[in-house]
Design a protein around this motif. Structure first.
Motif, PDB file in Angstrom:
ATOM      1  N   SER A  93       0.818  -1.213   0.000  1.00  0.00           N
ATOM      2  CA  SER A  93       0.000   0.000   0.000  1.00  0.00           C
ATOM      3  C   SER A  93       0.853   1.265   0.000  1.00  0.00           C
ATOM      4  O   SER A  93       0.312   2.372  -0.115  1.00  0.00           O
ATOM      5  CB  SER A  93      -0.920   0.017   1.227  1.00  0.00           C
ATOM      6  N   GLU A  94       2.188   1.126   0.118  1.00  0.00           N
ATOM      7  CA  GLU A  94       3.063   2.287   0.252  1.00  0.00           C
ATOM      8  C   GLU A  94       4.305   2.132  -0.635  1.00  0.00           C
ATOM      9  O   GLU A  94       5.390   1.803  -0.147  1.00  0.00           O
ATOM     10  CB  GLU A  94       3.477   2.467   1.716  1.00  0.00           C
ATOM     11  N   PRO A  95       4.198   2.373  -1.924  1.00  0.00           N
ATOM     12  CA  PRO A  95       5.330   2.129  -2.826  1.00  0.00           C
ATOM     13  C   PRO A  95       6.520   3.064  -2.605  1.00  0.00           C
ATOM     14  O   PRO A  95       7.656   2.707  -2.948  1.00  0.00           O
ATOM     15  CB  PRO A  95       4.729   2.333  -4.215  1.00  0.00           C
ATOM     16  N   PHE A  96       6.287   4.248  -2.037  1.00  0.00           N
ATOM     17  CA  PHE A  96       7.408   5.152  -1.793  1.00  0.00           C
ATOM     18  C   PHE A  96       8.402   4.541  -0.811  1.00  0.00           C
ATOM     19  O   PHE A  96       9.592   4.843  -0.855  1.00  0.00           O
ATOM     20  CB  PHE A  96       6.916   6.497  -1.258  1.00  0.00           C
ATOM     21  N   ASN A  97       7.906   3.708   0.095  1.00  0.00           N
ATOM     22  CA  ASN A  97       8.776   3.023   1.049  1.00  0.00           C
ATOM     23  C   ASN A  97       9.844   2.237   0.309  1.00  0.00           C
ATOM     24  O   ASN A  97      11.046   2.355   0.583  1.00  0.00           O
ATOM     25  CB  ASN A  97       7.911   2.101   1.923  1.00  0.00           C
ATOM     26  N   CYS A  98       9.442   1.438  -0.642  1.00  0.00           N
ATOM     27  CA  CYS A  98      10.357   0.610  -1.418  1.00  0.00           C
ATOM     28  C   CYS A  98      11.252   1.460  -2.320  1.00  0.00           C
ATOM     29  O   CYS A  98      12.478   1.289  -2.353  1.00  0.00           O
ATOM     30  CB  CYS A  98       9.560  -0.389  -2.252  1.00  0.00           C
ATOM     31  N   ILE A  99      10.659   2.403  -3.036  1.00  0.00           N
ATOM     32  CA  ILE A  99      11.398   3.190  -4.015  1.00  0.00           C
ATOM     33  C   ILE A  99      12.497   4.007  -3.343  1.00  0.00           C
ATOM     34  O   ILE A  99      13.668   3.984  -3.763  1.00  0.00           O
ATOM     35  CB  ILE A  99      10.442   4.108  -4.795  1.00  0.00           C
ATOM     36  N   TYR A 100      12.134   4.710  -2.276  1.00  0.00           N
ATOM     37  CA  TYR A 100      13.115   5.605  -1.676  1.00  0.00           C
ATOM     38  C   TYR A 100      14.089   4.877  -0.750  1.00  0.00           C
ATOM     39  O   TYR A 100      15.220   5.337  -0.564  1.00  0.00           O
ATOM     40  CB  TYR A 100      12.413   6.784  -1.001  1.00  0.00           C
ATOM     41  N   SER A 101      13.682   3.737  -0.184  1.00  0.00           N
ATOM     42  CA  SER A 101      14.667   2.898   0.511  1.00  0.00           C
ATOM     43  C   SER A 101      15.726   2.408  -0.472  1.00  0.00           C
ATOM     44  O   SER A 101      16.924   2.373  -0.161  1.00  0.00           O
ATOM     45  CB  SER A 101      13.979   1.700   1.180  1.00  0.00           C
ATOM     46  N   GLY A 131       4.220  10.712  11.159  1.00  0.00           N
ATOM     47  CA  GLY A 131       4.281   9.253  11.164  1.00  0.00           C
ATOM     48  C   GLY A 131       5.225   8.728  12.230  1.00  0.00           C
ATOM     49  O   GLY A 131       5.991   9.460  12.858  1.00  0.00           O
ATOM     50  N   PHE A 132       5.206   7.421  12.408  1.00  0.00           N
ATOM     51  CA  PHE A 132       5.975   6.780  13.467  1.00  0.00           C
ATOM     52  C   PHE A 132       7.380   6.356  13.028  1.00  0.00           C
ATOM     53  O   PHE A 132       8.293   6.275  13.844  1.00  0.00           O
ATOM     54  CB  PHE A 132       5.240   5.517  13.957  1.00  0.00           C
ATOM     55  N   ILE A 133       7.551   6.032  11.743  1.00  0.00           N
ATOM     56  CA  ILE A 133       8.742   5.299  11.293  1.00  0.00           C
ATOM     57  C   ILE A 133       9.824   6.252  10.790  1.00  0.00           C
ATOM     58  O   ILE A 133       9.593   7.042   9.875  1.00  0.00           O
ATOM     59  CB  ILE A 133       8.369   4.296  10.185  1.00  0.00           C
ATOM     60  N   ARG A 134      11.004   6.158  11.376  1.00  0.00           N
ATOM     61  CA  ARG A 134      12.120   7.029  10.992  1.00  0.00           C
ATOM     62  C   ARG A 134      12.460   6.896   9.519  1.00  0.00           C
ATOM     63  O   ARG A 134      12.636   7.912   8.820  1.00  0.00           O
ATOM     64  CB  ARG A 134      13.355   6.694  11.844  1.00  0.00           C
ATOM     65  N   THR A 135      12.574   5.656   9.014  1.00  0.00           N
ATOM     66  CA  THR A 135      13.016   5.464   7.639  1.00  0.00           C
ATOM     67  C   THR A 135      12.004   5.967   6.614  1.00  0.00           C
ATOM     68  O   THR A 135      12.342   6.157   5.455  1.00  0.00           O
ATOM     69  CB  THR A 135      13.310   3.977   7.356  1.00  0.00           C
ATOM     70  N   ALA A 150      10.186   8.801   7.321  1.00  0.00           N
ATOM     71  CA  ALA A 150       9.899  10.177   7.718  1.00  0.00           C
ATOM     72  C   ALA A 150      10.238  11.157   6.606  1.00  0.00           C
ATOM     73  O   ALA A 150      11.185  10.966   5.836  1.00  0.00           O
ATOM     74  CB  ALA A 150      10.678  10.528   8.967  1.00  0.00           C
ATOM     75  N   ASP A 151       9.468  12.235   6.528  1.00  0.00           N
ATOM     76  CA  ASP A 151       9.743  13.311   5.587  1.00  0.00           C
ATOM     77  C   ASP A 151      10.991  14.070   6.026  1.00  0.00           C
ATOM     78  O   ASP A 151      11.485  13.925   7.152  1.00  0.00           O
ATOM     79  CB  ASP A 151       8.540  14.251   5.522  1.00  0.00           C
TER      80      ASP A 151
END
Length: 490
Positions: free
Chosen positions: A244-252, A334-338, A340-341
């Motif tokens: 549900s959150e593709p930016f997580n994968c792309i920017y990681s 949000g909660f997650i550091r990785t 975070a904006d």
């Protein structure tokens, strides 16, 4: 052979063995069978015992005393080996092996506890890790500050007091900007939809290629916590997927490409020497953060990404490239550091910095850590932590004993701000290339001015030489103010 030649030949084997140990860690986090945890812990302990014996070998002292280095590179090699030898000699072999064994076990216990939202299953193990790290810190500090002794592993020649002063300068500006952004009338839309794993991974590979990742010397795999591993001719990256959150994968992925590209960009003549790795984690994070943020989240690159994502996922709920740029840079508590904006990321780091200093100093007990984390998060972000996986269990650093690592993320952001300002002055057509999905001009500038030097220069000098100015948080803070004032129409 001269004493320097003998020293370098011995160090070459030590560096090679260290690389093998690092590969064991990569394997554990990616493809190792879950049932092999105890065996891997013994393997890691055995490798660390061998490495510790080599790093403390009495002959190193003799070679160092007799060495006659010539030129900047050889002089720096001798200095780095001498520092490693002195530090390693302060740590008992028993402690070095036990730390390797315990942190290897702790990593698997942490991953299970995170998956089950069960901090009670992990905290006793964390307490064991902490006791060992306190013992190590006391041995390394030799009467000095224990936390500074651990920080030296990640950011040499920097103290916790210096970092605290830096954070005191940054925090008010970041909090003020966050309040203005969250109170703005304009709030960017949120990306919504279902984004299949395989499609995300294909797009992530395309992004990695856009940033010049060398697939002949690297690969991408999945991990609980994204990381990069390796150097010289083999530097690998990992990412994670939430459908549900593709930016997580792309920017990681882009972030880890920055780390990996630093290692792959080092002068090949430095391989198997102390110069053949990033000089500090702050310098390392400067590369991952500038790839991810100043380049990857720029208006120019997101314009390319908007069209690629629309094609990959058969359309998006975001209708224009301008709205997509705002969405990519959306500020949320949000909660997650990785995840975070850019506005709030350093506030996440400051929380961890303060807590881990208290843990090492004995001012905070592990049994009180969940309560302390949740209270501090509520105070700093105005949101109550909803579950442990979004709180104390989210990061792998403490389970694997990496106390002193967290502040380097913020230092990396400061370095990245300095580098971005200089890079854009030197590469005026950078955005034109980014709009084509080609980060090559920026990557080449970073390789020439930062990456190729490896460990040759101390981090502060490396950044100052690259930018022509002393390191300062001003460039980062001004960049953030300008970027988010535009996005949120402040």
């Amino acid at each position: 052979m001269s004493a320097f030649d003998d020293l370098l030949a011995f160090q070459r084997q030590t560096e090679a063995l260290s690389s093998v140990a690092e590969r064991l860690g990569w394997d554990q986090e990616t493809v190792m069978p879950r049932g092999a945890t105890e065996q891997r812990a013994e393997e890691m302990a055995a490798m660390e015992a061998v490495l510790h014996e080599r790093r403390t070998d009495p002959r190193i002292g003799e070679w160092l005393a007799a060495a006659r280095p010539e030129g900047e590179a050889e002089t720096r090699v001798v200095a780095l080996i001498a520092r490693s030898h002195a530090r390693s000699s302060r740590v008992p072999a028993r402690l070095a092996a036990e730390l390797a064994r315990t942190t290897s076990l702790a990593q698997g216990i942490w991953a299970e506890a995170r998956a089950n939202d069960a901090p009670e299953d992990f905290l006793p193990t964390l307490d064991q890790v902490l006791m060992l790290k306190r013992e190590e810190a006391a041995a390394l500090a030799d009467g000095g500050d224990p936390y500074d002794a651990l920080l030296e592993d990640y950011e040499p020649d920097t103290t916790a007091a210096e970092i605290a002063r830096l954070f005191e300068v940054m925090r008010p500006r970041l909090v003020s900007l966050r309040e203005a952004v969250l109170g703005a009338e304009r709030q960017p839309p949120q990306l919504q939809g279902h984004f299949p794993q395989e499609t995300q991974l294909r797009l992530s590979r395309a992004c990695a290629s856009a940033f010049g990742y060398d697939w002949s010397r690297g690969r991408i795999d999945l991990a609980v916590h994204p990381f990069s591993s390796g150097r010289w001719q083999d530097s690998r990256i990992t990412t994670r997927v939430v459908e549900s959150e593709p930016f997580n994968c792309i920017y990681s992925t882009i972030h880890e490409v920055g780390h990996s590209s630093y290692e792959l960009g080092i002068d090949p003549d430095y391989a198997f020497t102390p110069l053949g790795r990033g000089v500090s984690m702050g310098a390392h994070e400067s590369q991952s953060r500038i790839y991810e943020n100043q380049l990857g989240r720029s208006r120019a690159f997101t314009d390319w990404l908007f069209h690629r994502m629309g094609d990959a996922f058969d359309g998006l709920n975001i209708r224009s490239a301008d709205d997509f740029y705002a969405t990519v840079n959306r500020v949320t508590p949000g909660f997650i550091r990785t995840e975070a904006d850019e506005v709030q990321y350093n506030l996440h780091v400051m929380l961890r910095f303060d807590l881990e200093r208290d843990l090492i100093a004995g001012r905070l007990d592990v049994r009180d850590l969940v309560k302390a984390w949740n209270a501090r998060f509520l105070r700093d972000f105005g949101v109550a932590v909803d579950r442990p996986a979004n709180g104390i269990l989210q990061d792998v650093h403490w389970p694997v004993g990496m106390f002193g690592y967290f502040p380097t993320y913020a230092l990396g952001n400061v370095f990245a701000g300095c580098l971005d300002r200089a890079m854009r002055q030197d590469v005026p057509d950078l955005d034109e290339a980014l709009r084509r999905g080609d980060a090559t001009p920026g990557v080449e500038w970073l390789r020439e001015n930062v990456q190729r030097h490896g460990g040759l220069k101390p981090a502060g000098r490396l950044i100052a030489d690259a930018t022509g100015a002393p390191v300062s948080p001003d460039a980062l803070l001004e960049y953030l103010d300008a970027k988010f004032a535009e996005i949120y129409r402040l």
